[in-house]
Design a protein around this motif. Structure first.
Motif, PDB file in Angstrom:
ATOM      1  N   UNK A  71       0.818  -1.211   0.000  1.00 56.49           N
ATOM      2  CA  UNK A  71       0.000   0.000   0.000  1.00 56.49           C
ATOM      3  C   UNK A  71       0.855   1.265   0.000  1.00 56.49           C
ATOM      4  N   UNK A  72       1.832   1.325   0.891  1.00 54.38           N
ATOM      5  CA  UNK A  72       2.573   2.572   1.078  1.00 54.38           C
ATOM      6  C   UNK A  72       3.739   2.753   0.118  1.00 54.38           C
ATOM      7  N   UNK A  73       4.453   1.671  -0.194  1.00 55.60           N
ATOM      8  CA  UNK A  73       5.642   1.809  -1.036  1.00 55.60           C
ATOM      9  C   UNK A  73       5.352   1.646  -2.522  1.00 55.60           C
ATOM     10  N   UNK A  74       4.324   0.845  -2.855  1.00 57.08           N
ATOM     11  CA  UNK A  74       4.085   0.533  -4.261  1.00 57.08           C
ATOM     12  C   UNK A  74       2.715   0.976  -4.758  1.00 57.08           C
ATOM     13  N   UNK A  75       1.900   1.553  -3.880  1.00 58.06           N
ATOM     14  CA  UNK A  75       0.612   2.100  -4.294  1.00 58.06           C
ATOM     15  C   UNK A  75      -0.382   1.068  -4.786  1.00 58.06           C
ATOM     16  N   UNK A  76      -0.374  -0.126  -4.224  1.00 62.24           N
ATOM     17  CA  UNK A  76      -1.306  -1.169  -4.658  1.00 62.24           C
ATOM     18  C   UNK A  76      -2.576  -1.116  -3.819  1.00 62.24           C
ATOM     19  N   UNK A  77      -3.664  -1.636  -4.381  1.00 56.87           N
ATOM     20  CA  UNK A  77      -4.952  -1.670  -3.691  1.00 56.87           C
ATOM     21  C   UNK A  77      -4.982  -2.870  -2.754  1.00 56.87           C
ATOM     22  N   UNK A  78      -5.191  -2.628  -1.465  1.00 61.00           N
ATOM     23  CA  UNK A  78      -5.116  -3.720  -0.486  1.00 61.00           C
ATOM     24  C   UNK A  78      -6.285  -4.687  -0.587  1.00 61.00           C
TER      25      UNK A  78
END
Length: 126
Positions: A71-78
């Motif tokens: 979530x924080x480093x790669x901007x993926x949807x959790x």
């Protein structure tokens, strides 16, 4: 001036968390790791929360770290994350000895292990 930036070993839709020097045998840790392999992260977290295994608490902590990295480093949807890989490696083994009968010795092995969890973002099939 420093070193050039290293290429990313994972794909753009993946994130990883590694737990090193965990004081349990790789065989016991692999029982818990194989239980969450390939599952959605919400289901894996629920399974680890209610697991009877002592080591499940540390595995859950590592999975939460992998989710936070995504979530924080790669901007993926959790909400669309899946446990893509969960693998275990051997580390060092502490050796201890206990005295036994007739001057012999009993060997006690205290193994350590490593845990790596990779989560992947998957597209929802509509």
């Amino acid at each position: 001036m420093g070193k050039p930036k290293r290429e990313r070993t994972l794909k753009d839709n993946e994130a990883r968390a590694v737990l090193r020097m965990l004081r349990t045998s790789p065989q016991k840790l692999n029982l818990v790791a194989s239980a969450i392999r390939g599952k959605k992260v919400e289901k894996a977290l629920a399974e680890l929360t209610f697991s009877q295994k002592r080591i499940a608490k540390d595995v859950k902590k590592t999975l939460e770290s992998a989710i936070a990295n995504a979530e924080n480093n790669h901007g993926l949807d959790t909400d669309s994350l899946v446990v893509a890989e969960a693998y275990v490696g051997k580390s060092l083994v502490m050796k201890r000895f206990r005295p036994r009968a007739r001057g012999r010795v009993g060997k006690i092995l205290k193994p350590f292990s490593h845990l790596t969890i990779v989560v992947r973002e998957v597209e929802e099939a509509a």
